[in-house]
Write a protein that holds these residues in place. Structure first.
Motif, short mmCIF file in Angstrom:
data_model
loop_
_atom_site.label_atom_id
_atom_site.label_comp_id
_atom_site.label_asym_id
_atom_site.label_seq_id
_atom_site.Cartn_x
_atom_site.Cartn_y
_atom_site.Cartn_z
N ARG A 90 0.82 -1.20 0.00
CA ARG A 90 0.00 0.00 0.00
C ARG A 90 0.86 1.26 0.00
NH1 ARG A 90 -4.23 1.29 4.83
NH2 ARG A 90 -4.77 3.40 4.21
N THR A 93 2.25 2.17 -3.53
CA THR A 93 1.35 2.53 -4.63
C THR A 93 0.33 3.62 -4.30
OG1 THR A 93 -0.19 0.75 -4.01
CG2 THR A 93 1.53 0.21 -5.61
N SER A 94 0.29 4.10 -3.08
CA SER A 94 -0.76 5.06 -2.69
C SER A 94 -0.71 6.33 -3.53
CB SER A 94 -0.64 5.40 -1.20
OG SER A 94 -0.95 4.29 -0.40
N TRP A 97 -1.98 5.73 -7.11
CA TRP A 97 -3.44 5.67 -7.26
C TRP A 97 -4.07 7.04 -7.11
CZ3 TRP A 97 -4.63 1.84 -9.89
CH2 TRP A 97 -4.11 0.57 -9.68
N MET A 100 -3.71 8.59 -10.48
CA MET A 100 -4.65 7.99 -11.42
C MET A 100 -6.09 8.48 -11.20
SD MET A 100 -3.03 6.04 -13.55
CE MET A 100 -1.83 7.36 -13.51
N SER A 101 -6.46 8.69 -9.93
CA SER A 101 -7.82 9.17 -9.67
C SER A 101 -7.98 10.62 -10.13
CB SER A 101 -8.13 9.06 -8.17
OG SER A 101 -7.29 9.90 -7.40
N ILE A 109 -11.36 4.12 -10.04
CA ILE A 109 -10.37 3.67 -9.06
C ILE A 109 -11.07 2.93 -7.92
CG2 ILE A 109 -8.57 4.40 -7.47
CD1 ILE A 109 -7.87 4.68 -10.43
N GLY A 113 -10.50 -0.96 -6.95
CA GLY A 113 -10.12 -1.36 -5.60
C GLY A 113 -11.02 -2.43 -5.02
N SER A 142 -1.13 -3.54 -2.58
CA SER A 142 -0.73 -2.74 -3.74
C SER A 142 -1.93 -2.19 -4.49
CB SER A 142 0.14 -3.57 -4.69
OG SER A 142 1.34 -3.98 -4.05
N PHE A 143 -3.02 -2.95 -4.52
CA PHE A 143 -4.22 -2.50 -5.23
C PHE A 143 -5.26 -1.91 -4.27
CE2 PHE A 143 -2.40 -5.27 -8.40
CZ PHE A 143 -2.71 -4.63 -9.59
N CYS A 145 -6.50 0.89 -3.10
CA CYS A 145 -6.44 2.32 -3.47
C CYS A 145 -7.65 3.09 -2.94
CB CYS A 145 -6.41 2.43 -4.99
SG CYS A 145 -7.67 1.44 -5.84
N THR A 149 -8.54 7.63 -1.70
CA THR A 149 -9.48 8.01 -2.76
C THR A 149 -10.84 8.38 -2.19
OG1 THR A 149 -8.35 6.50 -4.28
CG2 THR A 149 -10.54 7.24 -4.91
#
Length: 406
Positions: A90, A93-94, A97, A100-101, A109, A113, A142-143, A145, A149
């Motif tokens: 986490r 990759t936080s 993400w 990306m959002s 996203i 998640g 890792s995913f 997110c 968000t």
């Protein structure tokens, strides 16, 4: 006056077909308590917090089944690797993400998640060795997110007067999830041993003794995924107008005037130089470290044999204590926290909560010296207090972070 003038001018510049503008229009005309929006916040946060903590009651026994620990004392060592794999993924990759959002929107996203929670959490429940457990937890983290968000989503979807309520809902749902998760793990792990009349040794839950709580959480995540298909997107899909007509100039002047009235200056400094923000982030990190460490250590301590200083509790017993703690936390956050925050303020409330956690946790070794019902009652009461203070402090920090960047 400037604020009213600015809002009146901005109303003329909404773009048709823009989901972000549609949300802004909805916020203008919306009246009444935002029950529906709060419900979406709750279920998304629950889906992301449940898999974080659901393994605590059975992690001790899971590692024991893997056969990697040479002695009982080594179980805690291997438990650390599985527990930290999630947070390590986490942490990596936080920020990604978040980017990306901002680029593609919050809704996709969130859907990504919740889907990945369903997949990787189910795979973790079917782990046959420690390496598979570590890998699936790392991918799950890792995913994962959703927390950052959904905080951003809460600030965008709610009117200003409900911002504190939204942040409180995020922290409350997170705290409740960290309690319900261990309860599910405690009651549903090893079902063939606990409920032989329902689950046989030859069934999938007999062969994979820790799959049932993970499958239950994955099923909930799939339901959340379906419901989140109906949430509104808040991303603006149009470019900023570059026209130089009188209205645009007046809008900018009005916005600038309001900013100066609020802050006393018209300079936008770096976020790194925003001391209220950075200090609240630092305290937030310390509180989250404490909360995570406590959640993991408490379950291992409760499951450990008495000869090693533990309580020798079963997964059911741990699940019961954490369920009672969750109910107490829910009651406080929903009924008392909003009033306490208005009366004391976020800063003072956070200070008090952080200070009061210390004596409560120092009482745990003395509670362990007791036995029977008295120990269970005092331990449940102490657990309620620790979780109430922890979540209250974290909620206060979230509110302060949100205010620091407005």
């Amino acid at each position: 006056m400037a604020k009213e003038y600015k809002e009146a001018l901005l109303e003329k510049h909404y773009h048709e077909g823009c989901p972000g503008c549609k949300v802004e229009k909805m916020k203008e005309v919306r009246r009444g308590y935002p029950y529906l929006e709060l419900s979406f916040i709750w279920i998304v946060i629950l889906s992301t917090s449940l898999p974080i903590s659901s393994l605590y009651p059975f992690l001790y026994y899971m590692i024991e089944d893997f056969g990697v620990a040479k002695t009982e004392k080594d179980i805690g060592y291997y438990a650390g690797f599985i527990a930290c794999a999630f947070m390590f993924g986490r942490a990596l990759t936080s920020i990604f993400w978040g980017i990306m959002s901002d680029r593609y929107g919050i809704k996709p996203i969130i859907l990504l998640g919740t889907v990945t929670i369903a997949v990787f959490n189910a795979l973790f429940g079917m782990s046959t060795n420690i390496w598979m457990a570590i890998a699936t937890r790392f991918m799950l983290g890792s995913f994962n997110c959703l927390l950052g968000t959904i905080k951003a989503y809460a600030t965008e979807i709610f009117r200003e007067e409900y911002q504190a309520t939204a942040m409180s809902a995020v922290s409350t749902a997170w705290g409740i999830g960290l309690i319900i998760g261990p309860a599910l793990g405690g009651f549903l792990a090893q079902p063939a041993d606990k409920y032989p009349s329902v689950f046989s040794k030859e069934s999938i839950f007999g062969r994979f003794r820790y799959a049932l709580p993970c499958f239950t959480i994955s099923a909930f995540a799939l339901v959340v995924t379906a419901l989140c298909c109906f949430i509104p997107e808040t991303l603006h899909n149009h470019k900023l107008d570059n026209t130089s007509d009188d209205d645009s100039i007046e809008v900018l002047e009005a916005a600038s005037l309001e900013s100066i009235e609020k802050t006393g200056n018209n300079k936008k400094g770096s976020l790194l130089k925003n001391w209220p923000l950075m200090s609240s982030i630092l305290v937030y990190c310390v509180l989250c470290l404490h909360d995570t460490a406590y959640s993991e250590i408490f379950a291992l301590w409760a499951n450990s044999p008495s000869k090693y200083g533990g309580l020798g509790y079963s997964t059911n017993h741990v699940g019961t204590i954490l369920t009672v703690s969750g109910l107490g936390l829910f009651a406080f956050q929903v009924i008392l926290y909003p009033s306490a925050e208005r009366l004391l303020g976020a800063v003072l409330l956070t200070r008090l909560a952080g200070a009061l956690m210390i004596p409560v946790q120092l009482s745990y070794p003395f509670i362990a010296l007791l036995s029977g019902v008295s120990r269970s009652i005092l331990l449940s009461f102490a657990s309620i207090l620790v979780n109430v203070f922890s979540v209250s402090a974290i909620t206060g920090m979230v509110i302060l972070q949100n205010r620091a960047v407005v």
